[in-house]
Scaffold this motif. Structure first.
Motif, PDB file in Angstrom:
ATOM      1  N   TYR A 135       0.784  -1.329  -0.043  1.00  0.00           N
ATOM      2  CA  TYR A 135      -0.096   0.041  -0.083  1.00  0.00           C
ATOM      3  C   TYR A 135       0.893   1.221  -0.042  1.00  0.00           C
ATOM      4  O   TYR A 135       1.933   1.313   0.642  1.00  0.00           O
ATOM      5  CB  TYR A 135      -1.081  -0.106   1.190  1.00  0.00           C
ATOM      6  CG  TYR A 135      -2.360   0.651   1.011  1.00  0.00           C
ATOM      7  CD1 TYR A 135      -3.262  -0.017   0.502  1.00  0.00           C
ATOM      8  CD2 TYR A 135      -2.468   1.962   1.461  1.00  0.00           C
ATOM      9  CE1 TYR A 135      -4.689   0.611   0.165  1.00  0.00           C
ATOM     10  CE2 TYR A 135      -3.586   2.657   1.258  1.00  0.00           C
ATOM     11  CZ  TYR A 135      -4.793   2.025   0.566  1.00  0.00           C
ATOM     12  OH  TYR A 135      -5.931   2.408   0.628  1.00  0.00           O
ATOM     13  N   PRO A 136       0.476   2.332  -0.676  1.00  0.00           N
ATOM     14  CA  PRO A 136       1.484   3.351  -0.922  1.00  0.00           C
ATOM     15  C   PRO A 136       1.611   3.901   0.414  1.00  0.00           C
ATOM     16  O   PRO A 136       0.978   4.018   1.350  1.00  0.00           O
ATOM     17  CB  PRO A 136       0.540   4.531  -1.749  1.00  0.00           C
ATOM     18  CG  PRO A 136      -0.237   3.284  -2.684  1.00  0.00           C
ATOM     19  CD  PRO A 136      -0.575   2.273  -1.828  1.00  0.00           C
ATOM     20  N   PHE A 137       2.797   4.586   0.678  1.00  0.00           N
ATOM     21  CA  PHE A 137       3.350   4.788   1.956  1.00  0.00           C
ATOM     22  C   PHE A 137       2.367   6.146   2.510  1.00  0.00           C
ATOM     23  O   PHE A 137       2.102   6.099   3.557  1.00  0.00           O
ATOM     24  CB  PHE A 137       4.877   5.508   1.827  1.00  0.00           C
ATOM     25  CG  PHE A 137       5.359   6.058   3.238  1.00  0.00           C
ATOM     26  CD1 PHE A 137       5.758   5.182   4.320  1.00  0.00           C
ATOM     27  CD2 PHE A 137       5.501   7.239   3.316  1.00  0.00           C
ATOM     28  CE1 PHE A 137       6.315   5.887   5.431  1.00  0.00           C
ATOM     29  CE2 PHE A 137       6.056   7.847   4.425  1.00  0.00           C
ATOM     30  CZ  PHE A 137       6.212   6.981   5.438  1.00  0.00           C
ATOM     31  N   GLU A 138       2.340   7.122   1.638  1.00  0.00           N
ATOM     32  CA  GLU A 138       1.360   8.266   2.197  1.00  0.00           C
ATOM     33  C   GLU A 138      -0.024   8.086   2.373  1.00  0.00           C
ATOM     34  O   GLU A 138      -0.769   8.856   3.057  1.00  0.00           O
ATOM     35  CB  GLU A 138       1.539   9.400   1.228  1.00  0.00           C
ATOM     36  CG  GLU A 138       0.944   9.078  -0.206  1.00  0.00           C
ATOM     37  CD  GLU A 138       2.020   8.040  -1.169  1.00  0.00           C
ATOM     38  OE1 GLU A 138       1.688   8.094  -2.250  1.00  0.00           O
ATOM     39  OE2 GLU A 138       3.284   7.843  -0.406  1.00  0.00           O
ATOM     40  N   GLU A 139      -0.371   6.821   1.978  1.00  0.00           N
ATOM     41  CA  GLU A 139      -1.849   6.701   2.132  1.00  0.00           C
ATOM     42  C   GLU A 139      -1.932   5.315   3.277  1.00  0.00           C
ATOM     43  O   GLU A 139      -3.250   4.587   3.315  1.00  0.00           O
ATOM     44  CB  GLU A 139      -2.573   6.079   0.911  1.00  0.00           C
ATOM     45  CG  GLU A 139      -2.523   7.084  -0.328  1.00  0.00           C
ATOM     46  CD  GLU A 139      -3.266   8.458   0.148  1.00  0.00           C
ATOM     47  OE1 GLU A 139      -4.252   8.031   0.727  1.00  0.00           O
ATOM     48  OE2 GLU A 139      -2.901   9.614  -0.592  1.00  0.00           O
ATOM     49  N   GLN A 140      -1.045   4.900   3.988  1.00  0.00           N
ATOM     50  CA  GLN A 140      -1.054   3.878   4.863  1.00  0.00           C
ATOM     51  C   GLN A 140      -2.005   4.050   5.978  1.00  0.00           C
ATOM     52  O   GLN A 140      -2.600   3.331   6.632  1.00  0.00           O
ATOM     53  CB  GLN A 140       0.212   3.466   5.353  1.00  0.00           C
ATOM     54  CG  GLN A 140       1.265   2.718   4.206  1.00  0.00           C
ATOM     55  CD  GLN A 140       2.550   2.454   4.525  1.00  0.00           C
ATOM     56  OE1 GLN A 140       2.921   2.719   5.955  1.00  0.00           O
ATOM     57  NE2 GLN A 140       3.127   1.779   3.757  1.00  0.00           N
ATOM     58  N   TRP A 141      -2.287   5.406   6.162  1.00  0.00           N
ATOM     59  CA  TRP A 141      -3.230   5.598   7.443  1.00  0.00           C
ATOM     60  C   TRP A 141      -4.876   5.069   7.234  1.00  0.00           C
ATOM     61  O   TRP A 141      -5.359   4.787   7.962  1.00  0.00           O
ATOM     62  CB  TRP A 141      -3.071   7.321   7.618  1.00  0.00           C
ATOM     63  CG  TRP A 141      -3.771   7.910   6.565  1.00  0.00           C
ATOM     64  CD1 TRP A 141      -2.907   8.561   5.549  1.00  0.00           C
ATOM     65  CD2 TRP A 141      -5.085   8.376   6.243  1.00  0.00           C
ATOM     66  NE1 TRP A 141      -3.862   9.327   4.431  1.00  0.00           N
ATOM     67  CE2 TRP A 141      -5.278   9.162   4.914  1.00  0.00           C
ATOM     68  CE3 TRP A 141      -6.471   8.000   6.706  1.00  0.00           C
ATOM     69  CZ2 TRP A 141      -6.290   9.675   4.569  1.00  0.00           C
ATOM     70  CZ3 TRP A 141      -7.550   8.756   6.130  1.00  0.00           C
ATOM     71  CH2 TRP A 141      -7.366   9.343   4.921  1.00  0.00           C
ATOM     72  N   ARG A 142      -4.915   5.132   5.720  1.00  0.00           N
ATOM     73  CA  ARG A 142      -6.540   4.489   5.269  1.00  0.00           C
ATOM     74  C   ARG A 142      -6.323   3.078   5.721  1.00  0.00           C
ATOM     75  O   ARG A 142      -7.365   2.576   5.997  1.00  0.00           O
ATOM     76  CB  ARG A 142      -6.541   4.795   3.777  1.00  0.00           C
ATOM     77  CG  ARG A 142      -6.814   6.209   3.770  1.00  0.00           C
ATOM     78  CD  ARG A 142      -6.607   6.672   2.041  1.00  0.00           C
ATOM     79  NE  ARG A 142      -6.977   5.932   1.009  1.00  0.00           N
ATOM     80  CZ  ARG A 142      -7.054   5.652  -0.098  1.00  0.00           C
ATOM     81  NH1 ARG A 142      -6.341   6.750  -0.612  1.00  0.00           N
ATOM     82  NH2 ARG A 142      -7.722   4.727  -0.832  1.00  0.00           N
ATOM     83  N   SER A 143      -5.335   2.405   5.268  1.00  0.00           N
ATOM     84  CA  SER A 143      -5.105   0.889   5.474  1.00  0.00           C
ATOM     85  C   SER A 143      -5.388   0.578   7.196  1.00  0.00           C
ATOM     86  O   SER A 143      -6.075  -0.306   7.738  1.00  0.00           O
ATOM     87  CB  SER A 143      -3.792   0.149   5.178  1.00  0.00           C
ATOM     88  OG  SER A 143      -3.850  -1.089   5.444  1.00  0.00           O
ATOM     89  N   ALA A 144      -4.749   1.675   8.054  1.00  0.00           N
ATOM     90  CA  ALA A 144      -4.939   1.494   9.520  1.00  0.00           C
ATOM     91  C   ALA A 144      -6.174   1.660   9.893  1.00  0.00           C
ATOM     92  O   ALA A 144      -6.768   0.815  10.740  1.00  0.00           O
ATOM     93  CB  ALA A 144      -4.008   2.424  10.154  1.00  0.00           C
ATOM     94  N   LEU A 145      -7.155   2.543   9.101  1.00  0.00           N
ATOM     95  CA  LEU A 145      -8.275   2.886   9.683  1.00  0.00           C
ATOM     96  C   LEU A 145      -9.131   1.786   9.157  1.00  0.00           C
ATOM     97  O   LEU A 145     -10.374   1.625   9.816  1.00  0.00           O
ATOM     98  CB  LEU A 145      -8.615   4.084   9.068  1.00  0.00           C
ATOM     99  CG  LEU A 145      -8.429   5.423   9.651  1.00  0.00           C
ATOM    100  CD1 LEU A 145      -8.986   6.705   8.879  1.00  0.00           C
ATOM    101  CD2 LEU A 145      -8.749   5.397  11.133  1.00  0.00           C
TER     102      LEU A 145
END
Length: 205
Positions: free
Chosen positions: A87-97
């Motif tokens: 998953y793209p580094f700058e969008e990994q917060w979405r994967s955590a959510l």
């Protein structure tokens, strides 16, 4: 004259252990052998997991190759790959959510207040939609991320929970069908169950 029966005193802990594990010479020998094997295996496990393990990345790959124990440094070096996959580094917060959404969906499903058809459907529908929106994006200003980049903990949790959601009701239905009084239903269901049970897991995957 009324007779009063007094219960025998409870055996002490040491006496109880003797009665359970050292009642006869053969039983005592087997107990000692089992204890020795457990101590040996526990020491081997501790030695592999802690005492001979590598915890830091300072020594590089050579330190792990030379170590006689576990290489825990790979977790420190690859924890993002483990948790988020590609998953793209700058969008990994979405994967955590998305992980949080799956956990909340599972917790709500275990609460009796949501054990109605409408409520459980609402929980799972909203949770799945939120998960898909967070992971895929393309809406509400979220960048689009293709399914080929999904992975890590978020995808693993979602697959596991979805499998349980589908598998448990299906297993109950198959169990009830196997106990059917109609021979052709019970035999057909039995063949399906035995066939799937006999398949190696790797072939199913």
């Amino acid at each position: 004259m009324e007779m009063v029966f007094v219960a025998p005193p409870a055996p002490r802990r040491i006496e109880d252990l003797k009665r359970r594990f050292f009642a006869t010479p053969v039983q005592a020998l087997l107990s000692l052998i089992s204890l020795a094997v457990m101590v040996f295996l526990a020491w081997k496990l501790l030695n592999w997991a802690i005492f001979s393990a590598v915890f830091t990345t300072s020594g590089g790959p050579e330190a792990c190759q030379a170590a006689a124990g576990a290489c825990w440094s790979v977790i420190a070096a690859r924890w993002r790959i483990i948790l988020f996959g590609l998953y793209p580094f700058e969008e990994q917060w979405r994967s955590a959510l998305a992980c949080v959404a799956v956990v909340v969906m599972t917790v709500l499903s275990c609460m009796p207040a949501f054990w109605t058809g409408r409520r459980i459907a609402l929980v799972w529908g909203a949770g799945t939609a939120l998960y898909y929106m967070l992971m895929k994006g393309g809406v509400l200003g979220l960048a689009y991320v293709g399914e080929e980049a999904w992975g890590g903990l978020a995808l693993t949790l979602f697959i596991f929970v979805t499998t349980c959601l589908i598998g448990f009701p299906l297993a109950i239905c198959l169990a009830l069908l196997r106990r059917s009084e109609l021979p052709w239903i019970s035999r057909t269901t039995g063949i399906i169950i035995d066939s799937v049970r006999s398949l190696p897991l790797i072939s199913i995957l």
